[in-house]
Design a protein around this motif. Structure first.
Motif, PDB file in Angstrom:
ATOM      1  N   ALA A 232      -4.333   7.149  -0.555  1.00 32.77           N
ATOM      2  CA  ALA A 232      -3.641   5.789  -1.018  1.00 32.77           C
ATOM      3  C   ALA A 232      -3.990   4.988  -1.823  1.00 32.77           C
ATOM      4  O   ALA A 232      -5.091   5.133  -3.081  1.00 32.77           O
ATOM      5  CB  ALA A 232      -5.377   4.829   0.395  1.00 32.77           C
TER       6      ALA A 232
ATOM      7  N   PHE B 175       0.265   5.269   1.163  1.00 30.23           N
ATOM      8  CA  PHE B 175      -0.087   6.175   2.012  1.00 30.23           C
ATOM      9  C   PHE B 175       0.199   7.933   1.022  1.00 30.23           C
ATOM     10  O   PHE B 175       1.455   7.804   1.669  1.00 30.23           O
ATOM     11  CB  PHE B 175      -0.562   6.211   2.953  1.00 30.23           C
ATOM     12  CG  PHE B 175      -1.446   5.692   3.594  1.00 30.23           C
ATOM     13  CD1 PHE B 175      -2.992   5.580   3.211  1.00 30.23           C
ATOM     14  CD2 PHE B 175      -1.515   3.613   4.039  1.00 30.23           C
ATOM     15  CE1 PHE B 175      -4.153   4.421   3.543  1.00 30.23           C
ATOM     16  CE2 PHE B 175      -2.192   2.850   4.691  1.00 30.23           C
ATOM     17  CZ  PHE B 175      -3.501   2.693   4.222  1.00 30.23           C
TER      18      PHE B 175
ATOM     19  N   ALA C 278      -7.510  -0.167   1.006  1.00 33.25           N
ATOM     20  CA  ALA C 278      -7.614   0.517   2.425  1.00 33.25           C
ATOM     21  C   ALA C 278      -9.223   0.935   2.590  1.00 33.25           C
ATOM     22  O   ALA C 278      -9.920   1.567   2.359  1.00 33.25           O
ATOM     23  CB  ALA C 278      -6.682   1.874   2.047  1.00 33.25           C
TER      24      ALA C 278
ATOM     25  N   ILE D   3       1.368  -1.009  -0.308  1.00 35.29           N
ATOM     26  CA  ILE D   3      -0.262   0.501  -0.559  1.00 35.29           C
ATOM     27  C   ILE D   3       0.741   1.517   0.660  1.00 35.29           C
ATOM     28  O   ILE D   3       1.961   1.140   0.278  1.00 35.29           O
ATOM     29  CB  ILE D   3      -0.825   0.548   1.463  1.00 35.29           C
ATOM     30  CG1 ILE D   3      -2.024   1.276   1.185  1.00 35.29           C
ATOM     31  CG2 ILE D   3      -0.306   0.329   2.710  1.00 35.29           C
ATOM     32  CD1 ILE D   3      -3.072   0.707   0.062  1.00 35.29           C
TER      33      ILE D   3
END
Length: 342
Positions: free
Chosen positions: A96, A81, A102, A79
């Motif tokens: 995200a 961010f 997410a 992921i």
């Protein structure tokens, strides 16, 4: 006005991918907004265009290393961010990628568990609200694990995080650097002070809306992003005394310009305050505070090229930009600079 009126041809190879070794060694195009005359200089020559009694206004915001690469605690799925703004405490609004991972209630880890977060809500435009958990001081953890949120047109990795900070950066909270200020060195600023030029500081935390393209055909239909600013009593006094003397206010960057024009009254005076601004400056706007501007070269059809066109005239700017392309100036965040004088 049509957004297409602010288009120009820019070869991709002129987009600067890295900063120069010496900050003030970048090139400087000097544009006279009254007659359109152009001069080609080096950035350290800027001092020759500033006069004793003038005031240089700098944005002292500091960029957060707001790009975090982590993984889903339960599956190890990757992921990314990008922190946009702190809501309160350890709650942040962020982008995200990929967003489908997410979901509310999902936990992600960074730096082998040094930092964790949980998705607690979904905001407007699909942005995620996350809440962090960690040991120690958040800013120190973020500085250790985070990467600089470089603009999408910069594809090369930045080796030294400080090169995406101004030498006078102080107030943390920006998602992007006020790039016109990247050209200043501490020595150049000291030389400017020693010449009798005042320096005033304000803060505007730059949002990622800076990089969002204008998607409407007419400038009247564009809605600007909102950004937080603040100016204290001491620096408001410096600016106002300059105005009273009849000296020039030289804004460093479009962020300083937007702040000054937001808080300036009809006579060009400012007062200490903080708040949010979504001011959109384009041709036809009458400047109240800013006389001259130091800025970088901006994207075609962007709100930033519209702002500089409002100050110097659209024809002057487009002619200057075409000359910059012809003379192989470096463009955008790590690129060369322009000084719009009168």
């Amino acid at each position: 006005m049509k957004v297409s009126e602010f288009n120009f041809y820019l070869p991709e190879e002129l987009i600067a991918q890295h900063p120069l070794k010496e900050r003030d060694a970048s090139r400087l195009m000097v544009l006279d907004k009254k007659n359109g005359k152009i001069e080609h200089k080096k950035f350290h020559d800027i001092i020759d265009y500033l006069n004793p009694g003038d005031t240089l206004v700098l944005n002292n915001t500091r960029v957060l290393p707001a790009r975090l690469i982590g993984e889903k605690e339960s599956t190890g799925g990757k992921i990314e961010f990008l922190l946009l703004k702190r809501i309160e405490g350890d709650k942040w609004e962020c982008l995200a990628k990929p967003g489908k991972r997410a979901k509310i209630g999902t936990i992600f880890t960074f730096g082998n568990g040094r930092l964790k977060c949980e998705v607690v809500d979904i905001a407007e435009e699909g942005n995620r609200i996350i809440e962090f958990s960690y040991d120690g001081i958040f800013e120190e953890v973020l500085d250790e694990l985070g990467e600089m949120p470089l603009p999408p047109y910069i594809t090369e990795r930045l080796e030294d995080k400080e090169r995406y900070q101004t030498v006078y950066s102080k107030e943390e909270g920006s998602a992007a650097a006020p790039t016109a200020g990247l050209h200043f060195t501490e020595k150049l600023l000291n030389d400017i002070k020693n010449k009798g030029i005042n320096i005033a500081y304000l803060t505007l935390h730059v949002g990622l809306g800076t990089f969002r393209p204008v998607k409407v055909e007419d400038t009247d239909d564009h809605i600007m992003h909102s950004e937080f600013y603040q100016l204290d009593e001491e620096n408001a006094k410096i600016i106002n005394e300059t105005k009273k003397r009849g000296n020039k206010i030289i804004s460093v960057g479009t962020t300083s310009t937007r702040t000054l024009e937001t808080i300036g009254d009809e006579n060009g005076f400012v007062r200490a305050q903080n708040g949010w601004t979504d001011i959109f400056i384009y041709p036809g706007y009458k400047f109240k505070v800013v006389d001259q501007l130091i800025t970088n070269f901006h994207l075609p059809e962007s709100t930033l090229i519209m702002l500089v066109s409002a100050l110097a005239g659209k024809e002057n700017i487009l002619r200057a930009y075409n000359e910059a392309v012809k003379e192989r100036y470096r463009f955008f965040s790590f690129g060369d600079a322009m000084f719009i004088k009168e």
